[in-house]
Design a protein around this motif. Structure first.
Motif, short mmCIF file in Angstrom:
data_model
loop_
_atom_site.label_atom_id
_atom_site.label_comp_id
_atom_site.label_asym_id
_atom_site.label_seq_id
_atom_site.Cartn_x
_atom_site.Cartn_y
_atom_site.Cartn_z
N LYS A 18 18.88 30.18 89.72
CA LYS A 18 18.67 31.18 88.31
C LYS A 18 18.03 32.37 88.74
N ILE A 19 17.00 32.30 89.61
CA ILE A 19 16.48 33.79 89.92
C ILE A 19 17.39 34.58 90.55
N LYS A 20 18.61 34.26 90.95
CA LYS A 20 19.59 35.09 91.46
C LYS A 20 20.29 35.73 90.13
N ASN A 58 4.37 31.43 98.17
CA ASN A 58 5.58 30.77 97.58
C ASN A 58 6.85 30.82 98.71
N VAL A 59 6.51 31.65 99.65
CA VAL A 59 7.38 31.65 100.84
C VAL A 59 7.15 30.42 101.43
N ALA A 60 5.60 30.08 101.95
CA ALA A 60 5.66 28.83 102.60
C ALA A 60 6.07 27.69 101.83
N VAL A 61 6.40 27.59 100.62
CA VAL A 61 6.91 26.50 99.90
C VAL A 61 8.40 26.52 99.96
N GLY A 90 -3.34 25.63 104.46
CA GLY A 90 -4.05 26.79 103.77
C GLY A 90 -5.76 26.97 104.30
N ARG A 91 -5.83 28.08 104.32
CA ARG A 91 -7.13 28.41 104.99
C ARG A 91 -8.33 28.38 103.63
N ARG A 92 -7.92 28.34 102.39
CA ARG A 92 -8.86 28.30 101.38
C ARG A 92 -8.47 26.79 100.56
N ARG A 102 4.57 30.89 110.83
CA ARG A 102 3.63 31.63 109.90
C ARG A 102 4.22 32.41 108.81
N SER A 103 3.54 32.02 107.84
CA SER A 103 3.85 32.60 106.51
C SER A 103 2.72 33.04 105.62
N VAL A 104 2.30 34.15 106.38
CA VAL A 104 0.94 34.90 105.94
C VAL A 104 1.37 36.13 105.09
N GLY A 105 2.42 36.47 104.88
CA GLY A 105 2.76 37.69 104.10
C GLY A 105 3.64 38.70 104.99
N TYR A 106 4.67 39.42 104.25
CA TYR A 106 5.24 40.31 104.49
C TYR A 106 4.74 41.48 105.09
N LEU A 107 5.31 42.54 105.59
CA LEU A 107 4.71 43.75 106.12
C LEU A 107 5.73 44.76 105.94
N GLY A 125 2.74 46.96 98.48
CA GLY A 125 2.58 45.86 99.38
C GLY A 125 3.27 44.76 98.89
N PRO A 126 3.55 43.46 99.78
CA PRO A 126 4.34 42.61 99.45
C PRO A 126 3.84 41.36 98.37
N SER A 127 3.84 41.78 97.01
CA SER A 127 3.29 40.87 95.97
C SER A 127 3.91 40.93 94.89
N GLY A 128 3.91 39.65 94.09
CA GLY A 128 4.39 39.69 92.71
C GLY A 128 6.12 39.14 92.69
N LEU A 129 6.64 38.82 91.54
CA LEU A 129 7.86 38.43 91.75
C LEU A 129 8.98 39.41 91.45
P1 NAP Z 1 1.40 35.39 99.37
O1 NAP Z 1 1.81 34.95 98.17
O2 NAP Z 1 0.72 36.65 99.49
O3 NAP Z 1 0.80 34.25 100.28
C1 NAP Z 1 0.49 34.55 101.74
C2 NAP Z 1 -0.49 33.28 102.10
O4 NAP Z 1 -0.74 33.35 103.65
C3 NAP Z 1 -1.72 33.05 101.23
O5 NAP Z 1 -1.84 31.71 101.18
C4 NAP Z 1 -2.80 33.69 102.17
O6 NAP Z 1 -3.88 33.02 101.96
C5 NAP Z 1 -2.25 33.25 103.55
N1 NAP Z 1 -2.79 33.86 104.71
C6 NAP Z 1 -2.89 35.11 104.85
N2 NAP Z 1 -3.55 35.58 105.95
C7 NAP Z 1 -3.61 34.38 106.62
C8 NAP Z 1 -4.37 34.01 107.74
N3 NAP Z 1 -4.60 34.96 108.88
N4 NAP Z 1 -4.69 32.68 108.12
C9 NAP Z 1 -4.05 31.82 107.28
N5 NAP Z 1 -3.54 32.09 106.08
C10 NAP Z 1 -3.23 33.39 105.86
O7 NAP Z 1 3.06 35.81 100.23
P2 NAP Z 1 4.21 35.12 100.62
O8 NAP Z 1 4.38 33.75 100.24
O9 NAP Z 1 4.98 36.07 101.65
O10 NAP Z 1 4.88 35.83 99.14
C11 NAP Z 1 5.13 37.14 99.17
C12 NAP Z 1 5.38 37.55 97.46
O11 NAP Z 1 6.61 37.10 96.94
C13 NAP Z 1 4.42 36.83 96.56
O12 NAP Z 1 4.29 37.49 95.45
C14 NAP Z 1 5.17 35.37 96.17
O13 NAP Z 1 4.77 34.95 95.12
C15 NAP Z 1 6.60 36.09 95.89
N6 NAP Z 1 7.51 35.02 95.96
C16 NAP Z 1 7.92 34.21 94.95
C17 NAP Z 1 8.80 33.37 94.97
C18 NAP Z 1 9.30 32.54 93.82
O14 NAP Z 1 9.06 32.88 92.70
N7 NAP Z 1 9.65 31.36 93.82
C19 NAP Z 1 9.30 33.05 96.29
C20 NAP Z 1 9.01 33.50 97.47
C21 NAP Z 1 8.18 34.65 97.51
P3 NAP Z 1 -5.20 33.54 101.17
O15 NAP Z 1 -4.95 33.45 99.81
O16 NAP Z 1 -6.24 32.96 101.72
O17 NAP Z 1 -5.24 35.10 101.56
#
Ligand code: NAP
Length: 477
Positions: free
Chosen positions: A74-76, A172-175, A213-215, A339-344, A388-392
Protein backbone atom coordinates in the motif's frame (compact mmCIF):
# COMPACT_ATOMS: atom_id res chain seq x y z
CA UNK A 1 3.86 40.20 -17.81
CA UNK A 2 3.18 37.03 -15.82
CA UNK A 3 2.19 37.36 -12.14
CA UNK A 4 4.91 35.85 -9.96
CA UNK A 5 4.04 32.71 -8.00
CA UNK A 6 2.94 33.30 -4.45
CA UNK A 7 3.17 37.05 -4.82
CA UNK A 8 1.54 39.94 -6.60
CA UNK A 9 4.80 41.04 -8.22
CA UNK A 10 5.03 39.89 -11.85
CA UNK A 11 7.93 37.95 -13.37
CA UNK A 12 9.01 40.05 -16.35
CA UNK A 13 8.27 38.29 -19.62
CA UNK A 14 11.87 37.98 -20.66
CA UNK A 15 13.17 36.78 -17.29
CA UNK A 16 13.41 33.06 -16.42
CA UNK A 17 9.94 31.94 -15.39
CA UNK A 18 8.25 34.72 -17.40
CA UNK A 19 6.09 34.16 -20.50
CA UNK A 20 8.97 34.30 -22.98
CA UNK A 21 11.59 32.34 -21.09
CA UNK A 22 10.89 29.08 -19.29
CA UNK A 23 12.63 28.62 -15.99
CA UNK A 24 14.75 25.48 -16.48
CA UNK A 25 15.07 23.32 -13.36
CA UNK A 26 17.13 20.16 -12.86
CA UNK A 27 16.00 17.81 -10.08
CA UNK A 28 18.73 15.33 -9.25
CA UNK A 29 17.28 12.20 -7.68
CA UNK A 30 13.93 10.61 -8.60
CA UNK A 31 12.74 9.61 -5.13
CA UNK A 32 9.78 11.07 -3.21
CA UNK A 33 11.52 14.38 -2.38
CA UNK A 34 12.40 14.91 -6.06
CA UNK A 35 8.86 14.16 -7.24
CA UNK A 36 7.23 16.32 -4.57
CA UNK A 37 9.56 19.22 -5.48
CA UNK A 38 8.86 18.78 -9.21
CA UNK A 39 5.13 18.56 -8.57
CA UNK A 40 5.02 21.73 -6.50
CA UNK A 41 6.99 23.66 -9.11
CA UNK A 42 4.81 22.43 -11.97
CA UNK A 43 1.66 23.32 -10.02
CA UNK A 44 2.57 27.03 -10.05
CA UNK A 45 0.06 28.24 -12.63
CA UNK A 46 1.85 31.52 -13.10
CA UNK A 47 5.32 30.13 -13.52
CA UNK A 48 6.64 29.16 -16.93
CA UNK A 49 8.76 26.22 -15.78
CA UNK A 50 10.31 23.08 -17.26
CA UNK A 51 11.60 20.32 -15.02
CA UNK A 52 14.19 17.70 -16.00
CA UNK A 53 14.59 14.95 -13.40
CA UNK A 54 17.70 12.79 -13.27
CA UNK A 55 18.50 9.51 -11.55
CA UNK A 56 21.54 7.27 -11.57
CA UNK A 57 19.18 4.29 -11.89
CA UNK A 58 17.16 3.67 -15.06
CA UNK A 59 13.97 3.50 -12.97
CA UNK A 60 12.34 6.27 -10.93
CA UNK A 61 10.96 6.36 -7.34
CA UNK A 62 14.13 5.85 -5.25
CA UNK A 63 13.37 4.26 -1.89
CA UNK A 64 9.73 3.64 -2.83
CA UNK A 65 11.04 1.01 -5.25
CA UNK A 66 14.24 0.00 -3.46
CA UNK A 67 13.59 0.77 0.21
CA UNK A 68 9.93 0.18 1.09
CA UNK A 69 9.49 -3.41 2.25
CA UNK A 70 7.97 -5.75 -0.36
CA UNK A 71 5.24 -6.77 2.10
CA UNK A 72 4.10 -3.13 2.32
CA UNK A 73 2.41 -2.75 -1.09
CA UNK A 74 0.00 0.00 0.00
CA UNK A 75 2.87 2.39 0.78
CA UNK A 76 4.04 1.97 -2.82
CA UNK A 77 0.73 3.32 -4.14
CA UNK A 78 2.23 6.79 -3.78
CA UNK A 79 3.87 6.16 -7.17
CA UNK A 80 0.45 6.86 -8.74
CA UNK A 81 0.79 10.44 -7.49
CA UNK A 82 4.31 10.64 -8.98
CA UNK A 83 2.98 9.20 -12.25
CA UNK A 84 0.56 12.12 -12.51
CA UNK A 85 3.42 14.58 -12.07
CA UNK A 86 5.35 12.80 -14.80
CA UNK A 87 2.40 13.19 -17.19
CA UNK A 88 2.94 16.96 -17.24
CA UNK A 89 4.38 17.84 -20.67
CA UNK A 90 6.84 20.19 -18.93
CA UNK A 91 8.38 17.21 -17.09
CA UNK A 92 11.11 14.92 -18.46
CA UNK A 93 12.91 12.00 -16.81
CA UNK A 94 16.52 11.05 -17.59
CA UNK A 95 17.33 7.77 -15.86
CA UNK A 96 20.68 5.95 -15.93
CA UNK A 97 22.39 9.36 -15.75
CA UNK A 98 24.75 9.86 -12.82
CA UNK A 99 25.54 13.31 -11.46
CA UNK A 100 29.33 13.41 -11.07
CA UNK A 101 29.89 10.77 -13.76
CA UNK A 102 27.90 11.58 -16.89
CA UNK A 103 27.11 15.18 -15.96
CA UNK A 104 28.95 17.32 -13.44
CA UNK A 105 27.32 20.00 -11.30
CA UNK A 106 29.08 22.48 -13.64
CA UNK A 107 27.25 20.91 -16.61
CA UNK A 108 23.95 21.34 -14.80
CA UNK A 109 24.83 24.97 -14.03
CA UNK A 110 25.42 25.47 -17.76
CA UNK A 111 21.93 24.24 -18.67
CA UNK A 112 19.60 25.11 -15.80
CA UNK A 113 18.56 28.20 -13.81
CA UNK A 114 17.98 26.15 -10.67
CA UNK A 115 19.24 22.77 -9.46
CA UNK A 116 17.58 20.74 -6.71
CA UNK A 117 19.55 17.91 -5.10
CA UNK A 118 17.20 15.19 -3.87
CA UNK A 119 19.71 12.34 -3.82
CA UNK A 120 18.69 10.89 -0.44
CA UNK A 121 21.08 9.13 1.91
CA UNK A 122 22.91 6.45 -0.02
CA UNK A 123 24.96 4.74 2.65
CA UNK A 124 24.64 3.82 6.32
CA UNK A 125 26.10 4.74 9.69
CA UNK A 126 28.69 2.42 11.20
CA UNK A 127 28.68 1.13 14.77
CA UNK A 128 32.39 1.81 15.21
CA UNK A 129 33.08 -1.43 17.09
CA UNK A 130 35.72 -4.12 16.45
CA UNK A 131 34.69 -6.88 14.05
CA UNK A 132 32.29 -4.71 12.07
CA UNK A 133 34.09 -5.54 8.82
CA UNK A 134 34.05 -9.30 9.30
CA UNK A 135 32.38 -11.56 6.79
CA UNK A 136 28.79 -11.95 7.91
CA UNK A 137 28.53 -8.38 9.24
CA UNK A 138 26.45 -6.16 6.95
CA UNK A 139 24.48 -2.97 6.91
CA UNK A 140 20.71 -3.33 6.89
CA UNK A 141 20.62 -0.82 4.05
CA UNK A 142 22.55 -3.26 1.82
CA UNK A 143 20.19 -6.12 2.71
CA UNK A 144 17.15 -3.92 2.03
CA UNK A 145 18.54 -2.84 -1.35
CA UNK A 146 19.36 -6.49 -2.16
CA UNK A 147 15.91 -7.93 -1.42
CA UNK A 148 14.29 -5.00 -3.22
CA UNK A 149 16.27 -5.70 -6.41
CA UNK A 150 18.46 -2.57 -6.50
CA UNK A 151 20.76 -3.19 -9.50
CA UNK A 152 23.88 -2.14 -7.56
CA UNK A 153 23.20 -4.57 -4.69
CA UNK A 154 21.62 -7.59 -6.43
CA UNK A 155 24.87 -9.58 -6.49
CA UNK A 156 25.56 -9.34 -2.75
CA UNK A 157 25.54 -12.59 -0.77
CA UNK A 158 24.13 -13.04 2.73
CA UNK A 159 24.79 -16.29 4.59
CA UNK A 160 21.24 -17.33 5.39
CA UNK A 161 22.44 -20.80 6.45
CA UNK A 162 23.05 -19.26 9.90
CA UNK A 163 20.46 -20.16 12.57
CA UNK A 164 20.86 -16.93 14.54
CA UNK A 165 20.83 -13.39 13.15
CA UNK A 166 21.35 -10.22 15.18
CA UNK A 167 19.99 -6.83 14.08
CA UNK A 168 21.37 -3.76 15.86
CA UNK A 169 18.89 -0.87 16.01
CA UNK A 170 15.20 -0.34 16.79
CA UNK A 171 13.98 1.69 13.83
CA UNK A 172 11.46 0.78 11.13
CA UNK A 173 14.28 -0.46 8.89
CA UNK A 174 15.37 -2.94 11.59
CA UNK A 175 11.76 -4.13 11.84
CA UNK A 176 11.54 -4.49 8.03
CA UNK A 177 14.68 -6.64 8.02
CA UNK A 178 13.40 -8.74 10.94
CA UNK A 179 10.08 -9.35 9.16
CA UNK A 180 11.70 -10.34 5.88
CA UNK A 181 13.93 -12.81 7.75
CA UNK A 182 10.99 -14.23 9.74
CA UNK A 183 8.27 -14.45 7.10
CA UNK A 184 7.50 -17.73 5.38
CA UNK A 185 8.25 -18.14 1.72
CA UNK A 186 4.49 -18.35 1.04
CA UNK A 187 4.10 -14.90 2.55
CA UNK A 188 7.04 -13.50 0.57
CA UNK A 189 6.10 -14.95 -2.78
CA UNK A 190 2.93 -12.85 -2.82
CA UNK A 191 5.09 -9.71 -2.86
CA UNK A 192 7.34 -7.98 -5.38
CA UNK A 193 10.51 -9.07 -3.53
CA UNK A 194 13.36 -9.60 -6.01
CA UNK A 195 13.55 -13.12 -7.48
CA UNK A 196 17.14 -13.66 -6.32
CA UNK A 197 16.11 -12.79 -2.74
CA UNK A 198 13.05 -15.04 -2.87
CA UNK A 199 15.26 -17.90 -4.03
CA UNK A 200 17.85 -17.31 -1.27
CA UNK A 201 15.22 -16.83 1.44
CA UNK A 202 13.48 -20.06 0.38
CA UNK A 203 16.65 -21.89 1.45
CA UNK A 204 17.07 -19.86 4.65
CA UNK A 205 17.98 -21.79 7.81
CA UNK A 206 17.39 -18.78 10.04
CA UNK A 207 15.52 -19.80 13.21
CA UNK A 208 16.19 -16.97 15.59
CA UNK A 209 16.36 -13.23 14.98
CA UNK A 210 17.42 -10.92 17.83
CA UNK A 211 16.97 -7.15 17.65
CA UNK A 212 19.16 -5.08 19.98
CA UNK A 213 17.97 -1.67 21.17
CA UNK A 214 20.32 0.54 23.17
CA UNK A 215 17.49 2.28 25.03
CA UNK A 216 14.21 1.10 26.57
CA UNK A 217 10.84 0.08 25.09
CA UNK A 218 9.35 3.59 25.40
CA UNK A 219 12.25 4.96 23.33
CA UNK A 220 12.00 2.41 20.49
CA UNK A 221 12.16 4.28 17.16
CA UNK A 222 9.86 1.92 15.24
CA UNK A 223 6.22 2.96 14.79
CA UNK A 224 3.28 1.36 16.54
CA UNK A 225 1.66 -0.09 13.36
CA UNK A 226 5.02 -1.74 12.51
CA UNK A 227 5.16 -3.29 16.00
CA UNK A 228 1.56 -4.52 15.71
CA UNK A 229 2.29 -6.00 12.28
CA UNK A 230 4.98 -8.23 13.79
CA UNK A 231 2.17 -10.10 15.52
CA UNK A 232 0.67 -11.05 12.14
CA UNK A 233 3.57 -13.12 10.84
CA UNK A 234 2.42 -16.60 9.81
CA UNK A 235 5.07 -18.73 11.47
CA UNK A 236 7.14 -16.53 13.77
CA UNK A 237 6.66 -15.55 17.39
CA UNK A 238 7.74 -12.21 18.82
CA UNK A 239 9.19 -12.18 22.31
CA UNK A 240 10.61 -9.69 24.74
CA UNK A 241 12.52 -10.30 27.95
CA UNK A 242 11.80 -9.25 31.51
CA UNK A 243 13.06 -7.06 33.12
CA UNK A 244 14.19 -5.26 29.92
CA UNK A 245 10.62 -4.24 29.08
CA UNK A 246 9.75 -2.97 32.57
CA UNK A 247 9.78 0.83 32.40
CA UNK A 248 12.63 2.31 34.44
CA UNK A 249 11.95 5.02 37.00
CA UNK A 250 13.17 7.88 34.82
CA UNK A 251 10.99 6.90 31.86
CA UNK A 252 7.95 6.44 34.12
CA UNK A 253 8.50 9.92 35.57
CA UNK A 254 9.03 11.32 32.08
CA UNK A 255 5.81 9.78 30.74
CA UNK A 256 3.89 11.06 33.77
CA UNK A 257 5.17 14.61 33.22
CA UNK A 258 4.94 14.57 29.41
CA UNK A 259 2.33 11.99 28.40
CA UNK A 260 3.12 10.27 25.10
CA UNK A 261 0.30 7.90 24.18
CA UNK A 262 2.25 6.23 21.36
CA UNK A 263 5.32 5.54 23.48
CA UNK A 264 3.08 4.21 26.25
CA UNK A 265 1.20 1.91 23.84
CA UNK A 266 4.47 0.60 22.41
CA UNK A 267 5.82 -0.03 25.89
CA UNK A 268 2.59 -1.79 26.99
CA UNK A 269 2.58 -4.01 23.94
CA UNK A 270 6.25 -4.91 24.32
CA UNK A 271 5.65 -5.66 28.01
CA UNK A 272 2.75 -7.98 27.11
CA UNK A 273 4.99 -9.95 24.74
CA UNK A 274 7.23 -10.94 27.65
CA UNK A 275 4.51 -13.15 29.10
CA UNK A 276 3.46 -14.74 25.82
CA UNK A 277 3.32 -18.54 25.94
CA UNK A 278 5.45 -20.48 23.45
CA UNK A 279 3.49 -20.60 20.19
CA UNK A 280 5.58 -23.42 18.69
CA UNK A 281 6.47 -21.45 15.56
CA UNK A 282 9.50 -22.32 13.43
CA UNK A 283 10.99 -18.84 13.84
CA UNK A 284 11.44 -16.59 16.79
CA UNK A 285 12.03 -12.84 16.94
CA UNK A 286 13.37 -11.56 20.26
CA UNK A 287 13.32 -7.79 20.80
CA UNK A 288 15.90 -6.82 23.41
CA UNK A 289 16.29 -3.48 25.16
CA UNK A 290 18.96 -1.56 27.05
CA UNK A 291 21.79 -3.44 25.35
CA UNK A 292 24.63 -2.33 23.06
CA UNK A 293 27.07 -4.43 21.04
CA UNK A 294 30.70 -3.75 22.00
CA UNK A 295 32.58 -6.29 19.88
CA UNK A 296 31.76 -8.68 17.04
CA UNK A 297 33.61 -11.91 17.65
CA UNK A 298 35.23 -14.03 14.99
CA UNK A 299 35.72 -17.69 14.08
CA UNK A 300 37.52 -18.71 10.87
CA UNK A 301 37.45 -15.15 9.59
CA UNK A 302 33.74 -14.63 9.94
CA UNK A 303 31.16 -13.50 12.49
CA UNK A 304 30.73 -15.95 15.37
CA UNK A 305 28.92 -13.80 17.91
CA UNK A 306 28.56 -10.46 19.56
CA UNK A 307 29.63 -9.15 22.96
CA UNK A 308 26.96 -7.03 24.56
CA UNK A 309 26.89 -4.58 27.43
CA UNK A 310 23.75 -3.79 29.36
CA UNK A 311 22.79 -0.12 29.56
CA UNK A 312 20.95 2.12 31.94
CA UNK A 313 19.21 5.34 31.03
CA UNK A 314 20.09 8.81 32.23
CA UNK A 315 18.50 12.16 31.51
CA UNK A 316 20.47 14.89 29.76
CA UNK A 317 20.17 18.58 30.57
CA UNK A 318 17.67 19.05 27.75
CA UNK A 319 15.51 16.18 28.99
CA UNK A 320 16.62 13.50 26.49
CA UNK A 321 16.94 9.94 27.72
CA UNK A 322 20.35 8.56 26.78
CA UNK A 323 21.92 5.11 27.30
CA UNK A 324 24.97 4.55 29.49
CA UNK A 325 26.89 1.28 29.75
CA UNK A 326 26.81 -0.64 33.03
CA UNK A 327 29.34 -3.25 34.19
CA UNK A 328 27.06 -6.12 33.09
CA UNK A 329 28.07 -7.89 29.92
CA UNK A 330 27.03 -11.00 28.02
CA UNK A 331 27.80 -12.83 24.80
CA UNK A 332 25.40 -13.88 22.08
CA UNK A 333 26.30 -16.48 19.47
CA UNK A 334 25.23 -15.49 15.95
CA UNK A 335 26.47 -16.07 12.41
CA UNK A 336 25.04 -13.00 10.74
CA UNK A 337 24.70 -9.44 11.99
CA UNK A 338 23.00 -6.40 10.46
CA UNK A 339 23.59 -2.90 11.72
CA UNK A 340 20.47 -0.80 11.28
CA UNK A 341 21.43 2.43 12.97
CA UNK A 342 20.48 4.92 10.28
CA UNK A 343 21.17 5.87 6.68
CA UNK A 344 23.85 8.44 5.84
CA UNK A 345 24.15 10.91 2.95
CA UNK A 346 27.20 10.90 0.70
CA UNK A 347 28.84 13.99 -0.80
CA UNK A 348 28.39 15.05 -4.42
CA UNK A 349 31.52 16.36 -6.08
CA UNK A 350 31.64 20.16 -6.13
CA UNK A 351 28.56 20.55 -3.89
CA UNK A 352 28.91 21.66 -0.22
CA UNK A 353 28.59 18.82 2.31
CA UNK A 354 28.40 18.50 6.09
CA UNK A 355 30.34 15.27 6.64
CA UNK A 356 29.30 14.66 10.26
CA UNK A 357 25.58 15.07 9.61
CA UNK A 358 25.72 13.53 6.12
CA UNK A 359 23.70 16.38 4.59
CA UNK A 360 24.14 19.31 2.20
CA UNK A 361 24.35 22.43 4.39
CA UNK A 362 21.25 24.49 3.72
CA UNK A 363 18.88 27.14 4.95
CA UNK A 364 15.31 25.85 4.48
CA UNK A 365 16.52 24.08 1.34
CA UNK A 366 18.79 26.82 -0.05
CA UNK A 367 22.26 25.29 -0.34
CA UNK A 368 24.79 27.26 1.70
CA UNK A 369 28.55 27.30 1.50
CA UNK A 370 29.97 25.20 4.33
CA UNK A 371 32.48 27.88 5.37
CA UNK A 372 30.98 31.30 4.57
CA UNK A 373 27.42 29.99 5.11
CA UNK A 374 26.37 32.20 2.20
CA UNK A 375 23.73 30.97 -0.22
CA UNK A 376 25.03 29.08 -3.25
CA UNK A 377 23.00 30.77 -5.97
CA UNK A 378 20.60 28.54 -7.89
CA UNK A 379 21.23 25.40 -5.82
CA UNK A 380 18.74 23.74 -3.48
CA UNK A 381 18.13 20.46 -1.72
CA UNK A 382 15.18 18.52 -0.35
CA UNK A 383 14.52 15.20 1.41
CA UNK A 384 17.07 13.16 3.35
CA UNK A 385 20.09 14.96 1.85
CA UNK A 386 18.58 18.19 3.28
CA UNK A 387 17.36 17.13 6.73
CA UNK A 388 18.91 13.69 7.35
CA UNK A 389 17.30 10.24 7.17
CA UNK A 390 14.12 10.71 9.17
CA UNK A 391 10.39 10.65 8.63
CA UNK A 392 7.99 8.77 6.41
CA UNK A 393 7.52 9.20 2.64
CA UNK A 394 4.88 11.92 3.16
CA UNK A 395 7.30 13.93 5.33
CA UNK A 396 9.15 14.74 2.12
CA UNK A 397 6.15 16.61 0.73
CA UNK A 398 6.24 19.45 3.26
CA UNK A 399 10.03 19.39 3.13
CA UNK A 400 10.05 19.77 -0.68
CA UNK A 401 7.41 22.50 -0.58
CA UNK A 402 9.57 24.47 1.86
CA UNK A 403 12.46 24.24 -0.61
CA UNK A 404 10.29 25.23 -3.58
CA UNK A 405 9.03 28.29 -1.68
CA UNK A 406 12.65 29.45 -1.40
CA UNK A 407 13.14 28.77 -5.12
CA UNK A 408 10.07 30.89 -5.95
CA UNK A 409 11.27 33.75 -3.78
CA UNK A 410 14.65 33.65 -5.52
CA UNK A 411 13.03 33.62 -8.97
CA UNK A 412 11.06 36.69 -8.03
CA UNK A 413 14.25 38.38 -6.83
CA UNK A 414 16.03 37.38 -10.07
CA UNK A 415 18.53 35.44 -7.97
CA UNK A 416 18.99 32.45 -10.29
CA UNK A 417 21.84 30.95 -12.32
CA UNK A 418 22.62 32.35 -15.76
CA UNK A 419 23.15 29.19 -17.82
CA UNK A 420 24.78 29.41 -21.24
CA UNK A 421 22.35 26.88 -22.77
CA UNK A 422 18.96 27.35 -21.09
CA UNK A 423 16.81 25.31 -23.50
CA UNK A 424 15.26 21.84 -23.31
CA UNK A 425 16.74 20.88 -26.68
CA UNK A 426 20.27 21.95 -25.71
CA UNK A 427 20.05 19.96 -22.47
CA UNK A 428 18.80 16.84 -24.24
CA UNK A 429 21.49 17.08 -26.90
CA UNK A 430 24.14 17.39 -24.21
CA UNK A 431 22.74 14.46 -22.20
CA UNK A 432 22.68 12.31 -25.37
CA UNK A 433 26.37 13.07 -25.91
CA UNK A 434 27.29 12.13 -22.36
CA UNK A 435 24.90 9.21 -21.79
CA UNK A 436 23.27 7.94 -24.99
CA UNK A 437 21.76 5.06 -22.97
CA UNK A 438 19.52 7.28 -20.83
CA UNK A 439 16.03 6.04 -19.94
CA UNK A 440 13.00 8.29 -20.43
CA UNK A 441 9.73 8.13 -18.50
CA UNK A 442 8.15 6.32 -21.47
CA UNK A 443 10.87 3.70 -21.12
CA UNK A 444 9.93 3.36 -17.45
CA UNK A 445 6.26 2.95 -18.39
CA UNK A 446 7.22 0.05 -20.71
CA UNK A 447 9.40 -1.56 -18.02
CA UNK A 448 6.61 -1.11 -15.48
CA UNK A 449 4.10 -2.81 -17.78
CA UNK A 450 6.57 -5.60 -18.54
CA UNK A 451 7.23 -6.26 -14.82
CA UNK A 452 3.51 -6.29 -14.02
CA UNK A 453 2.84 -8.73 -16.88
CA UNK A 454 5.63 -11.01 -15.64
CA UNK A 455 4.00 -10.87 -12.20
CA UNK A 456 0.60 -11.90 -13.61
CA UNK A 457 2.12 -15.17 -14.81
CA UNK A 458 3.07 -16.09 -11.23
CA UNK A 459 0.35 -14.35 -9.21
CA UNK A 460 2.66 -11.64 -7.97
CA UNK A 461 2.22 -7.84 -8.12
CA UNK A 462 5.28 -7.62 -10.39
CA UNK A 463 8.58 -9.34 -11.08
CA UNK A 464 11.26 -6.69 -10.83
CA UNK A 465 13.94 -6.38 -13.46
CA UNK A 466 17.16 -5.94 -11.51
CA UNK A 467 19.80 -5.30 -14.18
CA UNK A 468 20.16 -2.50 -16.70
CA UNK A 469 20.68 -5.20 -19.38
CA UNK A 470 17.35 -6.92 -18.65
CA UNK A 471 15.64 -3.53 -18.77
CA UNK A 472 17.21 -2.74 -22.14
CA UNK A 473 16.15 -6.18 -23.36
CA UNK A 474 12.57 -5.55 -22.21
CA UNK A 475 12.65 -2.35 -24.27
CA UNK A 476 13.83 -4.33 -27.29
CA UNK A 477 17.21 -2.58 -27.30
P1 NAP B 1 15.79 5.39 12.72
O1 NAP B 1 14.31 5.41 12.81
O2 NAP B 1 16.51 6.66 12.95
O3 NAP B 1 16.30 4.30 13.76
C1 NAP B 1 17.66 4.11 14.01
C2 NAP B 1 17.81 3.19 15.20
O4 NAP B 1 19.21 2.95 15.38
C3 NAP B 1 17.29 3.76 16.52
O5 NAP B 1 16.70 2.73 17.25
C4 NAP B 1 18.59 4.25 17.19
O6 NAP B 1 18.51 4.23 18.59
C5 NAP B 1 19.53 3.17 16.75
N1 NAP B 1 20.94 3.54 16.87
C6 NAP B 1 21.55 4.62 16.35
N2 NAP B 1 22.86 4.60 16.64
C7 NAP B 1 23.07 3.47 17.37
C8 NAP B 1 24.20 2.86 17.95
N3 NAP B 1 25.41 3.43 17.84
N4 NAP B 1 24.05 1.71 18.62
C9 NAP B 1 22.84 1.13 18.73
N5 NAP B 1 21.72 1.64 18.19
C10 NAP B 1 21.83 2.80 17.51
O7 NAP B 1 16.32 4.90 11.29
P2 NAP B 1 15.84 3.77 10.26
O8 NAP B 1 15.23 2.61 10.91
O9 NAP B 1 17.01 3.59 9.38
O10 NAP B 1 14.69 4.50 9.44
C11 NAP B 1 14.94 5.71 8.70
C12 NAP B 1 13.62 6.45 8.47
O11 NAP B 1 12.83 5.73 7.54
C13 NAP B 1 12.80 6.58 9.73
O12 NAP B 1 12.18 7.82 9.76
C14 NAP B 1 11.78 5.49 9.59
O13 NAP B 1 10.58 5.69 10.30
C15 NAP B 1 11.55 5.47 8.09
N6 NAP B 1 11.06 4.16 7.66
C16 NAP B 1 9.72 3.97 7.70
C17 NAP B 1 9.21 2.73 7.37
C18 NAP B 1 7.72 2.51 7.44
O14 NAP B 1 6.97 3.46 7.47
N7 NAP B 1 7.25 1.29 7.47
C19 NAP B 1 10.05 1.69 7.00
C20 NAP B 1 11.42 1.91 6.98
C21 NAP B 1 11.91 3.17 7.32
P3 NAP B 1 18.25 5.57 19.42
O15 NAP B 1 16.80 5.84 19.30
O16 NAP B 1 18.70 5.19 20.78
O17 NAP B 1 19.09 6.65 18.80
Amino acid sequence: MTPAPGSSAPVPENKPGGANQPLRVAVIGAGPAGFYAADHLLKQDDLNVEVDMFDRLPTPFGLVRHGVAPDHPKIKNVTKVFDRTAQNPKFRFFGNVTCGQHLSPADFRNHYHQIVYTVGAQTDRALGIPGEDLKGSHSATEFVAWYNGHPHYRDLKFDLSQPTVVIVGMGNVAVDVARILCRTIDELKETDIADHALEALAKSKVKRVVMLGRRGPAQAAFSLPELRELGNMQDAQVRTILPEVELDGLTTKHLAETPDATAQKKADRLRALADAPDAGTSRDLTIRFLVSPTNITERDGRVAGVDIVQNELYETENGAMRPRATEKTEHLDCGLIFRSVGYLGVPLEDVPFHAKWGVIPNEKGRVTDGESQEQVVGEYCAGWIKRGPSGLIGTNKGDAIETVKCMLEDIEAGNVLKPEHPTADAAEEFIRQRQPAFFSYDHWRSIDEHEINLGKETGRPRVKLTTVESMLEALGK
